[in-house]
Design an enzyme around this catalytic site. Structure first.
Site, PDB file in Angstrom:
ATOM      1  N   SER A  12       0.788  -1.131   0.046  1.00 23.50           N
ATOM      2  CA  SER A  12      -0.093   0.132  -0.082  1.00 23.50           C
ATOM      3  C   SER A  12       0.721   1.296  -0.037  1.00 23.50           C
ATOM      4  O   SER A  12       0.468   2.265  -0.345  1.00 23.50           O
ATOM      5  CB  SER A  12      -0.867  -0.145   1.121  1.00 23.50           C
ATOM      6  OG  SER A  12       0.021  -0.023   2.325  1.00 23.50           O
ATOM      7  N   TYR A  43      -4.143   1.130   3.751  1.00 22.31           N
ATOM      8  CA  TYR A  43      -5.095  -0.308   3.435  1.00 22.31           C
ATOM      9  C   TYR A  43      -5.766  -0.617   4.919  1.00 22.31           C
ATOM     10  O   TYR A  43      -7.007  -0.988   4.892  1.00 22.31           O
ATOM     11  CB  TYR A  43      -4.386  -1.420   3.099  1.00 22.31           C
ATOM     12  CG  TYR A  43      -4.077  -1.386   1.630  1.00 22.31           C
ATOM     13  CD1 TYR A  43      -4.441  -0.268   0.791  1.00 22.31           C
ATOM     14  CD2 TYR A  43      -3.837  -2.762   1.072  1.00 22.31           C
ATOM     15  CE1 TYR A  43      -3.923  -0.320  -0.725  1.00 22.31           C
ATOM     16  CE2 TYR A  43      -3.532  -2.806  -0.259  1.00 22.31           C
ATOM     17  CZ  TYR A  43      -3.666  -1.685  -1.039  1.00 22.31           C
ATOM     18  OH  TYR A  43      -3.450  -1.891  -2.415  1.00 22.31           O
ATOM     19  N   CYS A  75       2.580  -7.060   1.926  1.00 17.85           N
ATOM     20  CA  CYS A  75       1.611  -6.191   3.021  1.00 17.85           C
ATOM     21  C   CYS A  75       0.600  -7.202   3.537  1.00 17.85           C
ATOM     22  O   CYS A  75      -0.038  -7.945   2.978  1.00 17.85           O
ATOM     23  CB  CYS A  75       0.570  -5.181   2.031  1.00 17.85           C
ATOM     24  SG  CYS A  75      -0.644  -4.547   2.536  1.00 17.85           S
ATOM     25  N   ASN A  76       0.654  -7.409   4.992  1.00 16.39           N
ATOM     26  CA  ASN A  76      -0.199  -8.223   5.703  1.00 16.39           C
ATOM     27  C   ASN A  76      -1.609  -7.791   5.625  1.00 16.39           C
ATOM     28  O   ASN A  76      -2.771  -8.755   5.382  1.00 16.39           O
ATOM     29  CB  ASN A  76       0.259  -7.969   7.127  1.00 16.39           C
ATOM     30  CG  ASN A  76       1.582  -8.751   7.542  1.00 16.39           C
ATOM     31  OD1 ASN A  76       1.738  -9.596   7.926  1.00 16.39           O
ATOM     32  ND2 ASN A  76       2.533  -7.721   7.302  1.00 16.39           N
ATOM     33  N   THR A  77      -1.862  -6.538   5.500  1.00 19.69           N
ATOM     34  CA  THR A  77      -3.052  -6.225   5.357  1.00 19.69           C
ATOM     35  C   THR A  77      -4.117  -6.761   4.186  1.00 19.69           C
ATOM     36  O   THR A  77      -5.211  -7.185   4.046  1.00 19.69           O
ATOM     37  CB  THR A  77      -3.411  -4.592   5.582  1.00 19.69           C
ATOM     38  OG1 THR A  77      -2.500  -4.195   6.562  1.00 19.69           O
ATOM     39  CG2 THR A  77      -4.785  -4.155   5.725  1.00 19.69           C
ATOM     40  N   CYS A 192       2.997  -5.859  10.024  1.00 17.48           N
ATOM     41  CA  CYS A 192       2.987  -5.068   9.000  1.00 17.48           C
ATOM     42  C   CYS A 192       4.195  -4.655   8.730  1.00 17.48           C
ATOM     43  O   CYS A 192       5.117  -4.138   9.427  1.00 17.48           O
ATOM     44  CB  CYS A 192       2.220  -3.575   9.765  1.00 17.48           C
ATOM     45  SG  CYS A 192       2.082  -2.328   8.419  1.00 17.48           S
ATOM     46  N   THR A 193       4.342  -4.503   7.229  1.00 21.77           N
ATOM     47  CA  THR A 193       5.667  -4.402   6.538  1.00 21.77           C
ATOM     48  C   THR A 193       6.248  -3.012   6.974  1.00 21.77           C
ATOM     49  O   THR A 193       7.558  -2.959   6.669  1.00 21.77           O
ATOM     50  CB  THR A 193       5.441  -4.685   5.200  1.00 21.77           C
ATOM     51  OG1 THR A 193       4.684  -3.959   4.408  1.00 21.77           O
ATOM     52  CG2 THR A 193       5.109  -6.327   5.008  1.00 21.77           C
ATOM     53  N   HIS A 194       5.457  -1.956   7.384  1.00 18.14           N
ATOM     54  CA  HIS A 194       6.035  -0.857   7.688  1.00 18.14           C
ATOM     55  C   HIS A 194       7.008  -0.741   8.741  1.00 18.14           C
ATOM     56  O   HIS A 194       7.679   0.205   8.967  1.00 18.14           O
ATOM     57  CB  HIS A 194       4.816   0.448   7.656  1.00 18.14           C
ATOM     58  CG  HIS A 194       4.353   0.646   6.562  1.00 18.14           C
ATOM     59  ND1 HIS A 194       3.408   0.165   5.432  1.00 18.14           N
ATOM     60  CD2 HIS A 194       4.524   1.906   5.860  1.00 18.14           C
ATOM     61  CE1 HIS A 194       3.157   0.965   4.762  1.00 18.14           C
ATOM     62  NE2 HIS A 194       3.884   1.902   4.674  1.00 18.14           N
TER      63      HIS A 194
HETATM   64  N1  DGL Z   1       2.348  -2.364   4.975  1.00 18.41           N
HETATM   65  C1  DGL Z   1       0.746  -2.742   5.212  1.00 18.41           C
HETATM   66  C2  DGL Z   1       0.848  -4.134   6.036  1.00 18.41           C
HETATM   67  O1  DGL Z   1       1.869  -4.725   5.885  1.00 18.41           O
HETATM   68  C3  DGL Z   1       0.091  -1.874   5.865  1.00 18.41           C
HETATM   69  C4  DGL Z   1      -0.105  -0.357   5.913  1.00 18.41           C
HETATM   70  C5  DGL Z   1      -1.401   0.117   5.636  1.00 18.41           C
HETATM   71  O2  DGL Z   1      -2.542   0.253   6.421  1.00 18.41           O
HETATM   72  O3  DGL Z   1      -1.811   0.520   4.428  1.00 18.41           O
HETATM   73  O4  DGL Z   1       0.085  -4.436   6.511  1.00 18.41           O
END
Ligand code: DGL
Length: 265
Positions: A12, A43, A75-77, A192-194
């Site tokens: 995302s 996301y 992205c986990n979401t 979450c990858t962030h």
């Molecule tokens: N990087 C996304 C993840 O791994 C989420 C960030 C978002 O909320 O878009 O879940």
């Protein structure tokens, strides 16, 4: 000698860079296209229906435009929701990113594990299923963080982000008797990858030491399982960064380390 593969990494926003850098480390010869769907970020604030309706056709468009050999949904979401839809719609190999609950619970000594993800990820039936299947006797605390992905996005973009704002998102992960190292959380899943992008800030802001579980190295191993290791051919590897908002990016220098030192186009 077969030509090196094109790997498309999708998130995302900038979070998937934490996954990209691990894949680049094991396949430095591949061509990379990184897609940040920033037009739809975050996301974590969208409904399940909205994410499926957004991601599935968008991935089809990206396949048509870039002809990747493999796509990583970093992205986990999204992954906790869309992988079966993508596999049903397209024949390409896909690798997803889901909360690393299994290894976290396997290694926790105090049997107290926290899963730090977006609000969407911690609510998913997929995540609940991982806990049912792999938590064993661990007490798993789900922490849905409303803002940490946005804070990571801002920090990587060069903006000031206050320690207090990060610490507030982190605090619910720390459960149990802070004074007793045998009776408190000892493992936090970065779901979450962030979040691995903020790890240098998370470690000193944590009230006590924990193991932080980042799934990126396991994802890179999965890519190698599917594509094989690096070939011997040397060529000028492609590195491309795409924002779906079409905003021009002024981050080339910041992004270089994630692309193995290449300046992304
Ligand atoms: N990087 C996304 C993840 O791994 C989420 C960030 C978002 O909320 O878009 O879940």
């Amino acid at each position: 000698m077969p030509s090196p593969p094109t790997i498309l990494v999708f998130d995302s926003g900038l979070g998937g860079l934490s996954v990209l850098r691990e894949i680049v480390a094991v396949r430095p010869d591949a061509d990379y296209v990184y897609v940040a769907d920033d037009a739809f970020f975050p996301y974590g604030h969208h409904s399940e229906e909205e994410i499926v309706a957004r991601v599935v056709p968008l991935v089809g468009e990206l396949m048509a435009a870039h002809a990747p050999d493999l796509i990583v949904i970093a992205c986990n979401t999204a992954s906790t929701l869309v992988m079966s839809h993508l596999r049903a719609a397209y024949t390409l190999p896909f690798v997803g990113t889901v909360p690393a609950i299994k290894p976290a619970c396997a290694q926790s000594k105090t049997r107290r594990v926290s899963v730090l993800g977006t609000k969407g990820t911690v609510q998913r039936e997929y995540t609940r299923g991982l806990i049912r299947d792999f938590a064993q006797d661990c007490e798993v605390t789900l922490v849905g963080s409303p803002e940490l992905a946005s804070l990571a996005e801002r920090a990587l973009g060069g903006e000031e982000v206050d320690d207090a704002d990060i610490a507030a998102e982190l605090a619910p992960c720390f459960v149990g008797d802070g004074a007793d190292a045998t009776a408190r959380t000892d493992t936090v899943v970065l779901a979450c990858t962030h979040y691995p992008l903020l790890l240098d800030r998370l470690i000193p802001l944590a009230p006590w030491d924990v193991a932080w579980i980042d799934p990126a190295p396991a994802i890179a191993r999965r890519v190698i399982d599917l594509l094989g290791g690096p070939g011997g051919a040397s060529h000028h590897c492609r590195a491309e960064m795409i924002f779906t908002s079409k905003r021009p990016h002024r981050l080339s220098r910041t992004l270089m380390p994630f692309f193995g030192g290449r300046v992304p186009a």
